[in-house]
Structure formats: C-alpha cells, structure tokens
Enzyme design. Structure first.
Site, PDB file in Angstrom:
ATOM      1  N   ARG A 103       0.866  -1.178   0.000  1.00 58.39           N
ATOM      2  CA  ARG A 103       0.000   0.000   0.000  1.00 58.39           C
ATOM      3  C   ARG A 103       0.899   1.224   0.000  1.00 58.39           C
ATOM      4  NH1 ARG A 103      -4.614   2.144   3.059  1.00 58.39           N
ATOM      5  NH2 ARG A 103      -4.087   3.691   1.479  1.00 58.39           N
ATOM      6  N   ASP A 136      -1.917  -1.164   9.148  1.00 54.50           N
ATOM      7  CA  ASP A 136      -1.012  -0.135   8.639  1.00 54.50           C
ATOM      8  C   ASP A 136       0.427  -0.305   9.106  1.00 54.50           C
ATOM      9  OD1 ASP A 136      -2.870   1.238   7.148  1.00 54.50           O
ATOM     10  OD2 ASP A 136      -3.411   2.605   8.758  1.00 54.50           O
ATOM     11  N   ARG A 137       0.621  -0.610  10.399  1.00 51.23           N
ATOM     12  CA  ARG A 137       1.959  -0.559  10.986  1.00 51.23           C
ATOM     13  C   ARG A 137       2.341  -1.933  11.544  1.00 51.23           C
ATOM     14  NH1 ARG A 137      -0.871   3.675  12.500  1.00 51.23           N
ATOM     15  NH2 ARG A 137      -1.220   2.973  14.637  1.00 51.23           N
ATOM     16  N   GLU A 262      -1.474  16.017   7.767  1.00 54.34           N
ATOM     17  CA  GLU A 262      -0.978  14.652   7.637  1.00 54.34           C
ATOM     18  C   GLU A 262      -0.693  14.371   6.165  1.00 54.34           C
ATOM     19  OE1 GLU A 262      -2.963  12.136  11.320  1.00 54.34           O
ATOM     20  OE2 GLU A 262      -3.826  11.905   9.325  1.00 54.34           O
ATOM     21  N   ASP A 279      -6.313  16.872   6.265  1.00 53.61           N
ATOM     22  CA  ASP A 279      -6.825  17.226   7.594  1.00 53.61           C
ATOM     23  C   ASP A 279      -7.701  16.070   8.055  1.00 53.61           C
ATOM     24  OD1 ASP A 279      -8.379  18.099   9.763  1.00 53.61           O
ATOM     25  OD2 ASP A 279      -8.357  20.184   9.099  1.00 53.61           O
ATOM     26  N   GLY A 283     -11.466  18.999   8.789  1.00 54.95           N
ATOM     27  CA  GLY A 283     -11.551  19.753   7.543  1.00 54.95           C
ATOM     28  C   GLY A 283     -11.844  18.863   6.351  1.00 54.95           C
ATOM     29  N   ASP A 309     -11.192  16.604  -0.029  1.00 54.47           N
ATOM     30  CA  ASP A 309     -10.957  15.473   0.866  1.00 54.47           C
ATOM     31  C   ASP A 309     -12.050  14.418   0.683  1.00 54.47           C
ATOM     32  OD1 ASP A 309      -9.637  13.990   2.773  1.00 54.47           O
ATOM     33  OD2 ASP A 309      -9.913  15.407   4.416  1.00 54.47           O
ATOM     34  N   TYR A 387      -5.471   6.527  -2.034  1.00 55.08           N
ATOM     35  CA  TYR A 387      -4.580   7.672  -1.872  1.00 55.08           C
ATOM     36  C   TYR A 387      -4.180   8.229  -3.238  1.00 55.08           C
ATOM     37  CZ  TYR A 387      -3.622   6.942   3.152  1.00 55.08           C
ATOM     38  OH  TYR A 387      -3.716   6.849   4.514  1.00 55.08           O
TER      39      TYR A 387
END
Length: 454
Positions: A103, A136-137, A262, A279, A283, A309, A387
């Site tokens: 990813r 993700d991690r 971010e 954001d 936002g 966004d 993304y």
C-alpha cells in the site's frame, strides 16, 4: 621396425595435441557471463562499465553520467490537462505471478529515471502471509522501489528502508530515503543517502511519528519534507525539515493552531516548496503550507467550494479555514497551485474511496465559490481508488524549461471493502501537458476473490 615407427608417430601425435591444447587454454579466461555491468561511484559521478564477452575477447566500454543539482528554480509548466503516464496492473498480475502485497505507493524521479516506491507487507499476493495485511503498521513493512510502470515483485524491486511510513526523493546526485518504523509511542525515522544511514529523527510527541507517503522535494541540493506527531483526530505537532546529503540541517515546528497536517504532497515551484495535505481532524478541504529554503513558511486552507478530501460534503461555498462539514477522517491527496487557481485531484465519491477526477478551478486557491472550467475523468465512480499524491519531473530529466507536474493514484483492492484476507493496491499516474488529453476510466481491473480467499 614398422611397429616401432608407428608407436613413435602415435606418441608424437599425442604430445602435439597436448601442447596445442595447453596453448589454447592458456590464452582463455575462465568462464564469464556474456555481459557484466559494474557501476562505481567516483566523486559523485556514475561510471557504468560494461564488459562484453565476444569470441573470448573482452571489450571494455564506459558510459559516464555526471551528477547534477536538481535546481527546482523553474516554475510549474503551463498545462491544459493530464496525459496518462503509467499503470502497473500489479493486482491483476499478482493473481498468478509473484507480486508484493503493498500500500502507499508513490512515484519520484531523478534526472535519469522515475521509480515507484511502495510499502510492502513482507508478503506476496495469493499467499498465506497476505492474511491480515489491512494493518497499517507492523515490523514486517519495508520501503522498496522498482521502475515506474512495473508490477512490484521480488525480481525487479530494490530494498530501501524498514518502514511503515516513508518518503523519498533525488537531489541530482543520490537518492534520499526516509523510513519510519518502531512502536507507536517511540518510532524513529531513519534517513539514508545513497543507501547509507546518515541521520535519524526520534518521535518528539511519542504518538505515531509519520511523514508524507509521497516524494520529498529538492531545491538546489537541499531536500525538504514534512512530519507529523500527535493525535490523528485533534491538534498535533508538525515540523518541516531541510536535509542536505541525508543530514538534517534545519527544522521548524509550525505554529498552526486549529490546523491538522498529515500525509503532505509536496512539490518545488520557483525555488520554494508547496505542500498540500490531509486534515484528518475537522476539515473537508485541504490545508497547505508553503516555505522557502530557509523554512520561512505560510499556512492556509484551499478556499475553493470544490472540496478535495474524502469524506466531504457536496460542493458549495468554501472557506480559507477548515470546512467542518464531514470534516472528520480523510484521505491523502494533492493539489497544484497556479496563481489564484488550483488543479484539485479528488475521489468522485463524497463518502467512499472510489472514482477519481481532476478539476481546474481558476480562482480556487483564494476564492470560495464552486465554479470550475475543466473536469477530467481518471477513474469511474464504480471503481475503487485510494490515496493520491504529487510528483514532478525536473527540467534536467525532461529537457523542458519548467517543472512538469504529475500525480499518481492508488487503486486499493481487498479489505475492508471486498471479501479477501488481504489488502493491497496497484497504481496509475498522469503528467500535465499543454496539448490534447482525454478523460476515461483506468481502473485496477483485477477479478476477486483470489484462490487464497476461497
């Protein structure tokens, strides 16, 4: 007598053959591959030596490619639309071939080539280790790279760094890579220059240190990046860094109350850096930060009523501060500023990661209306996206007198939206041109589920 003469002739023949064979083998080298390339580095100059073995005779040819400094002083090229640049079809190929589960792919270019960087999960598609890769991690995630447009596999990919968050860029001499790994409460960013560790950055808020997931930006031999540390749903801490030959030479923490940055997408323009970010707090429009080489900065939000966004409300009246409607959560994205105008890349759906389009709002950087003059389809709303981020091609690569703007789109497949045990993605990319272009849909196109999912 005849027998003795015959015996002597045979012995002489054997000796003659042995001497002849010894002379031949003495002049030959040991077996070598037909072609052998050796790359050495001499005073920041690449020397590519190619040995070609033809009829046991070696010829040495040298092609010297001098390093340059990617100046970044040019302005962005004027463009009227976006031409398709690459598509790797990684998921389609991975149903049968050895393709990494990845990813967060992104693209970055040197003065010689463009490469796709990506975060692997230490696993291949359609294999048992792909199970649970929606996470993700993990300690198994690594930053790797391969030539742009190729499916990322063990056979064409280069290891860069151990990382679950990353960035990379080329200053004209060597690649800089930034890889963040470690526990959420104490991660460390490892900086490498030409593959050698040159510096580290420790988490300063002990709350998931993270960076761009797209290329850093280089100007006059210095490279610049943005990092975040702190809550994903509230006020966090944001720093911009100046890096030279892999070492941090300056950093500044942004004074940005009520802002949330971010996964910034950064690019050089006329010697300065502009970053358009995510954001994740409150936002539905995108925050930006621009700064010069001394890290003197300005901050704001894209004012346009065309919101960038996801999730987001329907287009309407924008704001030069955060638009709070549907403002929580978000997705990595990008925009390109042209004076008061802006090219906005965004998902077509307002609430799911599907579809993609490029919109030109001629006064959207500063104006709050939702009028636009160009819309180009990239992915249909019925197909998954993900993304997206910016990358540029410098004049040293293209031969143009301006910096060419480009972007990539991640096409996420698998969990959590599809019935698989894995999550991965392929990617497409486009570059800005001032000539004819076309809107269409370039989806991932893989048929799921795979054998491992059944």
């Amino acid at each position: 007598v005849i027998g003795i003469v015959s015996l002597m002739l045979q012995i002489g023949n054997i000796i003659s053959i042995w001497v002849s064979h010894s002379i031949q083998t003495g002049n030959q080298h040991q077996a070598e591959p037909c072609i052998q390339s050796i790359i050495t580095y001499e005073n920041n100059t690449w020397v590519n030596q190619t040995y070609v073995n033809i009829s046991n005779t070696n010829f040495l040819t040298e092609k010297t490619v001098a390093s340059v400094t990617l100046a970044g002083n040019s302005s962005l090229c004027p463009i009227s639309g976006w031409a398709v640049y690459s598509k790797d079809n990684g998921i389609r190929i991975g149903s049968k071939g050895d393709v990494f589960v990845i990813r967060e792919p992104f693209i970055s270019c040197s003065h010689l080539e463009c490469r796709t960087f990506f975060l692997t999960q230490g696993a291949l598609l359609n294999d048992k280790h792909s199970n649970g890769t929606v996470k993700d991690r993990s300690p198994h995630r690594t930053l790797m790279s391969c030539p742009v447009g190729e499916a990322p596999s063990p056979y064409n990919s280069r290891f860069e760094s151990v990382a679950w968050s990353a960035s990379a860029c080329h200053d004209g001499t060597n690649w800089l890579t930034i890889g963040i790994s470690g526990p959420d409460n104490g991660a460390v960013a490892v900086l490498k220059y030409n593959g050698i560790i040159t510096d580290t950055i420790k988490s300063w808020r002990n709350n998931i240190l993270r960076t761009q997931e797209s290329e850093c930006a280089c100007v006059n031999g210095s490279c610049f990046t943005v990092m975040t540390d702190g809550p994903s749903n509230g006020q966090a801490s944001y720093k911009i860094f100046r890096i030279e030959k892999g070492k941090v030479v300056k950093s500044v923490e942004l004074n940005a109350p009520n802002y949330h940055y971010e996964e910034c997408s950064c690019y050089p323009d006329a010697g300065e850096i502009t970053c358009v970010c995510r954001d994740n707090w409150h936002g539905s429009n995108r925050p930006w930060v621009s700064f010069n080489q001394n890290l003197e900065y300005q901050i704001g939000y894209i004012c346009s009523g065309i919101f960038g966004d996801n999730p987001r409300p329907n287009d309407g009246t924008g704001s030069c501060g955060p638009v709070s409607s549907n403002g929580a959560y978000g997705i990595k994205g990008f925009s390109y500023k042209y004076g008061n105008g802006v090219w906005i890349g965004r998902t077509k759906s307002t609430n799911s990661r599907s579809g993609f389009e490029m919109i030109w709002d001629p006064n959207g950087w500063t104006g709050t209306d939702s009028n636009f003059s160009v819309k180009q389809d990239i992915v249909a709303i019925t197909d998954w996206s993900g993304y997206s981020g910016s990358f540029v091609q410098h004049p040293e690569l293209t031969g143009l007198d301006c910096i060419r703007p480009c972007f990539w789109v991640e096409l996420i497949r698998g969990r959590p939206k599809e019935s698989t045990i894995w999550t991965s993605g392929s990617s497409i990319s486009f570059c800005g041109v001032n000539s004819d272009t076309v809107g269409w849909s370039w989806p991932d196109g893989a048929e799921l589920p795979f054998t491992i999912d059944k």
